[in-house]
Design an enzyme around this catalytic site. Structure first.
Site, short mmCIF file in Angstrom:
data_model
loop_
_atom_site.label_atom_id
_atom_site.label_comp_id
_atom_site.label_asym_id
_atom_site.label_seq_id
_atom_site.Cartn_x
_atom_site.Cartn_y
_atom_site.Cartn_z
CE1 TYR A 49 -4.04 -2.18 0.18
CE2 TYR A 49 -2.59 -2.91 1.50
CZ TYR A 49 -4.05 -3.25 1.14
OH TYR A 49 -5.55 -4.26 1.37
N GLY A 136 -9.65 15.36 6.30
CA GLY A 136 -9.39 16.68 6.15
C GLY A 136 -8.33 15.84 4.56
CB ALA A 140 -2.92 7.59 2.29
CE LYS A 191 -12.90 12.56 1.16
NZ LYS A 191 -11.58 11.75 0.37
CG ASP A 244 -11.33 15.11 2.43
OD1 ASP A 244 -10.61 14.97 1.94
OD2 ASP A 244 -11.81 14.57 3.43
CB THR A 248 -10.97 13.71 -2.91
OG1 THR A 248 -10.50 14.02 -1.16
CG2 THR A 248 -11.33 12.86 -2.97
NE ARG A 255 -7.77 3.61 -3.61
CZ ARG A 255 -7.96 3.34 -2.21
NH1 ARG A 255 -9.83 2.48 -1.58
NH2 ARG A 255 -7.61 2.88 -1.63
CB ILE A 280 -14.33 -0.94 -5.60
CG1 ILE A 280 -15.51 -0.20 -5.62
CG2 ILE A 280 -14.28 -0.89 -4.03
CD1 ILE A 280 -15.58 -1.12 -7.12
CD GLU A 282 -14.91 4.14 1.30
OE1 GLU A 282 -16.20 3.63 1.41
OE2 GLU A 282 -13.50 3.52 2.12
#
Length: 332
Positions: A49, A136, A140, A191, A244, A248, A255, A280, A282
């Protein structure tokens, strides 16, 4: 000194465990697979990851949740929203009687339409004041690299929020406290859906004007829902909302945005999932539950509805964009 258990060794769970360790907190990371736990302990890396990221030698890891939870006064729940209930049912008996439960999951539960803090309180049989959420602009990999970022720790019990804040504050990670759990959770759940829409638009070749419009109108949807549920609009204008949302919707590290882009390029849900190491996004699941929650509260969310139709009703991205553009004109 606080002792934390991070349950879930995906990219964000691992990155947040690193933040806690860098902040001087005694932390153990629980991984579902023993080989991940072994790699964290022996190689100081999570190769699946966060490949290439060196983890602190003080970060311990295990595949035994009881070992991870022993003595922990902060329990970090870092599994996907739709698997939180099942996992927490297995973990609840080993959680300390006064531990703070911190949710990193961002979503609305599919069947119950509960927010994640509500799922945690229900399944673990704890007072809602013991449940905190973190939200926020927190991609990652950037955080794992030590790039500066800020976040919001929200909890109805301000003392618990302050304890979590102290446990994860570092030179590169700045947590702010808030008591608006609802606002933070709605921002975090919605979001991902708007990021899918932005990715889809990019995939069919639309430009920055379109993306900016989607982000802005998406924020309006999020605020409408958050306020209808009792959240504070000011929260959604801050880090847990617009911060956020922007990260995103615009980052290739997101992702949800990348998944949406693959759909816009003509890919199926299955091919997009295969391209993201079988994970997948979210927002694919959340779009349906957010849509249902909005309908139950009389809130209009046309972007969310369009994303749901693309992901689950076979509508093409081109048709979804046309549907949005064909809406009646009115004052902003």
């Amino acid at each position: 000194m606080s002792k934390a258990a991070v349950l879930g060794a995906g990219s964000w769970g691992t990155a947040f465990a690193k933040v806690l360790a860098d902040a001087g907190t005694d932390v153990t990371l629980w991984a579902r697979r023993s080989e991940i736990a072994e790699a964290v302990v022996t190689r100081h890396e999570n190769p699946d990851y966060l490949p290439g990221i060196v983890l602190p030698p003080t970060l311990s890891a295990t595949d035994d949740h009881e070992e991870a939870l022993a003595g922990a006064d902060i329990v970090v729940l870092a599994v996907p929203s739709q698997s939180l209930r099942g996992n927490l049912e297995r973990w609840a008996g080993a959680i300390g009687p006064d531990a703070t439960l911190l949710s990193l999951a961002k979503g609305i539960e599919s069947v119950t339409l509960l927010r994640m803090s509500e799922v945690v309180s229900q399944v673990a049989s704890v007072d809602p004041s013991r449940v905190a959420v973190l939200s926020g602009p927190n991609l990652a990999r950037e955080i794992a690299l030590g790039q500066p970022a800020a976040t919001v720790v929200a909890c109805a019990d301000e003392a618990r929020a302050l304890a979590v804040q102290k446990a994860c504050a570092t030179s590169y990670f700045r947590p702010y406290t808030n008591t608006d759990v609802i606002g933070c959770e709605i921002g975090g759940a919605c979001k991902n859906v708007i990021a899918l829409a932005c990715g889809m638009a990019s995939g069919i070749g639309l430009g920055e004007n379109t993306i900016a419009s989607l982000i802005t109108r998406g924020l309006a949807e999020i605020i409408r829902l958050g306020v209808a549920l009792g959240g504070n609009a000011a929260t959604l204008a801050g880090l847990a909302g617009v911060g956020d949302l922007v990260a995103t919707c615009t980052s290739p590290l997101s992702r949800n945005r990348s998944f949406g882009e693959r759909l816009g390029l003509g890919g199926s849900l299955e091919s997009a999932q295969a391209a993201t190491n079988g994970q997948i996004a979210e927002g694919v699941k959340s779009c349906t539950s957010v849509r249902a929650l909005a309908a139950a509260n009389g809130v209009e969310m046309p972007l969310t509805d369009a994303v749901h139709r693309v992901c689950h009703e076979g509508m093409s991205v081109h048709d979804a964009v046309g549907m949005l553009l064909g809406r009646r004109i009115k004052p902003e």
